[in-house]
Scaffold this active site. Structure first.
Site, PDB file in Angstrom:
ATOM      1  N   SER A   1     -81.595 -31.539 -58.152  1.00  0.00           N
ATOM      2  CA  SER A   1     -81.994 -30.602 -59.191  1.00  0.00           C
ATOM      3  C   SER A   1     -82.281 -29.210 -58.600  1.00  0.00           C
ATOM      4  O   SER A   1     -81.399 -28.606 -58.002  1.00  0.00           O
ATOM      5  CB  SER A   1     -83.203 -31.161 -59.948  1.00  0.00           C
ATOM      6  OG  SER A   1     -83.429 -30.456 -61.147  1.00  0.00           O
TER       7      SER A   1
ATOM      8  N   ASP B   1     -75.933 -37.144 -66.771  1.00  0.00           N
ATOM      9  CA  ASP B   1     -76.965 -36.104 -66.809  1.00  0.00           C
ATOM     10  C   ASP B   1     -76.467 -34.928 -67.632  1.00  0.00           C
ATOM     11  O   ASP B   1     -75.409 -34.371 -67.340  1.00  0.00           O
ATOM     12  CB  ASP B   1     -77.293 -35.649 -65.379  1.00  0.00           C
ATOM     13  CG  ASP B   1     -78.269 -34.477 -65.339  1.00  0.00           C
ATOM     14  OD1 ASP B   1     -79.088 -34.359 -66.273  1.00  0.00           O
ATOM     15  OD2 ASP B   1     -78.220 -33.702 -64.375  1.00  0.00           O
TER      16      ASP B   1
ATOM     17  N   HIS C   1     -79.553 -37.895 -63.924  1.00  0.00           N
ATOM     18  CA  HIS C   1     -80.027 -36.781 -63.102  1.00  0.00           C
ATOM     19  C   HIS C   1     -80.618 -37.304 -61.795  1.00  0.00           C
ATOM     20  O   HIS C   1     -80.383 -36.740 -60.728  1.00  0.00           O
ATOM     21  CB  HIS C   1     -81.075 -36.006 -63.896  1.00  0.00           C
ATOM     22  CG  HIS C   1     -81.477 -34.705 -63.287  1.00  0.00           C
ATOM     23  ND1 HIS C   1     -80.653 -33.606 -63.268  1.00  0.00           N
ATOM     24  CD2 HIS C   1     -82.635 -34.314 -62.683  1.00  0.00           C
ATOM     25  CE1 HIS C   1     -81.274 -32.592 -62.680  1.00  0.00           C
ATOM     26  NE2 HIS C   1     -82.474 -32.990 -62.318  1.00  0.00           N
TER      27      HIS C   1
END
Length: 469
Positions: free
Chosen positions: A175, A379, A436
């Site tokens: 991320s 994601d 994710h």
């Protein structure tokens, strides 16, 4: 005459080995509450960065399950910015333990990345997790200060663990670690170029679902929504017509038109109430039900497609148990609030979020450091649709030719995802069915992707290639 048991002898031998390695006795985690028996050691505690400011970062270190003396060292950073690597990476994704269904104990993660490497998790920057500063201005953080503090952290952490200085070092994360990891790698390479003594033995970086280039990552969100039937044709077309994302900024109103903001707000309202945008496949865990069952000490786990969708609440419960914090040598300042995954203290620079990371990644690769970018294909927050394009743009800027064309990779005779390699140094791979948090939702495929990277191997493009994690 006193009789000494074999168990006592074994404990003495372990203690002697710990001291002989020079590892800090005070940071040794003897055993976590509710922890199953394991053969590897774990350490946790603080590294002081600035004694005048009282700024310290909290870490959790886990030795490799086997042969820790020869295995590499892997640093993992979660993103946010402002989310805990200890709570996220270590106790939810790729560490050796997961919280049990009722949040009062731990179970073994059979696909922990410590099967392949020693693992280091750091809560960074100060204000995240149990990391802190006595100077409130330190909570006004940004990419530059985060990278600078992490460089100091690593130098001082190696003073605590000198035997690991010579080990191969891999930097990994997910991320917003798409900013953290490249900028830390860049700082390390700069340090190495100036140092006449110790040099970091950096061997590669790997980042999952990374935020790299906001003006491409953001439109990919709405492309993903539309392609998965999550927004209507009308909303999707309105965004395409009304939104110019080329100068998009993180801070509202995002430097786009009112019509664009209205459309993306409508898309958000449609998609976020009943679906986890970090993983669009499984059902939701409803907190009120989970917390009620936690109080009753019952299983709060609601399994969906093999994933414990309530693990966030179980982790929150476990890491707030005082005995757990004591065992981890954590919360030494007795923070006046409960531990939480993401920080409410941190005031992170919105300007830095807009930074294009491709020039930094280009410098890293030009220093012959391999880079593997991977994306869970379920994601919608940082979708593979944008990342794949961004990596291709980076390869083009480096004048890299395609060395392995885009195609499937396999794990356990099943499609693990799709991958492409450029110039023998840059790889992009999707992980099929992953979210994710790739290691949380597809642990076996994630471990395989990680292990092959450590060994400098390509992802297998045939089902009959025998590879071991």
């Amino acid at each position: 005459m006193a009789i000494v048991s074999l168990r006592d002898v074994a404990m003495v031998m372990v203690t002697v080995q710990v001291f002989a390695r020079g590892y800090p006795e005070t940071d040794l985690v003897v055993r976590l509450p509710g922890q199953p028996k394991v053969v590897f050691r774990q350490y946790a505690g603080y590294v002081d960065l600035d004694l005048n400011a009282g700024r310290s970062l909290f870490y959790y270190f886990v030795e490799a399950e086997k042969h820790p003396d020869t295995k590499p060292l892997t640093l993992w950073l979660n993103g946010g910015p402002g989310c805990s690597s200890v709570g996220g990476g270590a106790f939810t994704e790729l560490g050796p333990f997961y919280p049990t269904g009722y949040g009062r104990g731990l179970r073994i993660n059979s696909m922990s990345w410590n099967k392949a490497s020693n693992l280091l998790f750091v809560d960074s920057p100060a204000g995240v997790g149990w990391s802190y500063s006595n100077r409130s201005s330190d909570y006004n953080a940004g990419d530059k200060s985060a990278a600078s503090d992490m460089l100091v952290f690593l130098l001082r952490w190696f003073d605590k663990f000198p035997e690991l200085k010579s080990h191969d070092l891999f930097l990994t994360g997910e991320s917003y670690a798409g900013h953290y990891i490249p900028q830390l790698a860049d700082a390390i390479l700069s340090y190495n170029s100036r140092s006449s003594g110790f040099k970091f033995n950096i061997k590669g970086i790997a980042i999952g679902n990374p935020l790299l280039k906001l003006d491409r990552d953001i439109p990919a969100v709405y492309e993903f929504f539309w392609s998965h039937g999550m927004i209507s044709e009308v909303v999707g077309r309105t965004i395409k017509i009304q939104c110019d994302f080329s100068h998009y900024t993180y801070a509202y109103p995002h430097n786009v038109s009112d019509a664009c903001n209205d459309a993306i707000r409508e898309a958000g309202d449609i998609t976020t109430e009943y679906v986890n945008t970090f993983d669009v496949l499984p059902d939701l865990c409803y907190p009120s039900i989970a917390l009620q069952e936690l109080r009753l000490k019952q299983m709060a786990t609601k399994m969906s497609m093999g994933v414990d969708v309530c693990m966030n609440y179980e982790r929150q419960f476990y890491l707030n148990i005082p005995e757990v914090q004591m065992a981890l040598h954590a919360n030494r300042t007795n923070l006046p609030y409960s531990w939480s995954l993401c920080s409410n203290l941190l005031n992170y620079s919105a300007i830095d979020v807009n930074t294009n990371m491709l020039p930094t990644l280009k410098r890293i690769i030009q220093n012959k450091i391999p880079v593997r970018i991977f994306s869970g294909d379920q994601d919608s927050v940082v979708p593979f649709l944008g990342t794949r394009t961004i990596v291709g743009e980076l390869a083009n800027d480096l004048n890299f030719k395609t060395t392995v064309p885009y195609g499937v990779w396999f794990h356990k005779r099943q499609v693990g995802g799709w991958a492409i390699e450029y110039g023998n140094l840059l790889t992009f791979a999707t992980v099929r069915g992953a979210a994710h948090a790739v290691a949380y939702t597809q642990p076996s495929r994630a471990l395989h992707l990680f292990s092959t990277f450590l060994r400098g191997q390509r992802l297998p493009n045939k089902t009959d290639i025998a590879m071991h994690d």
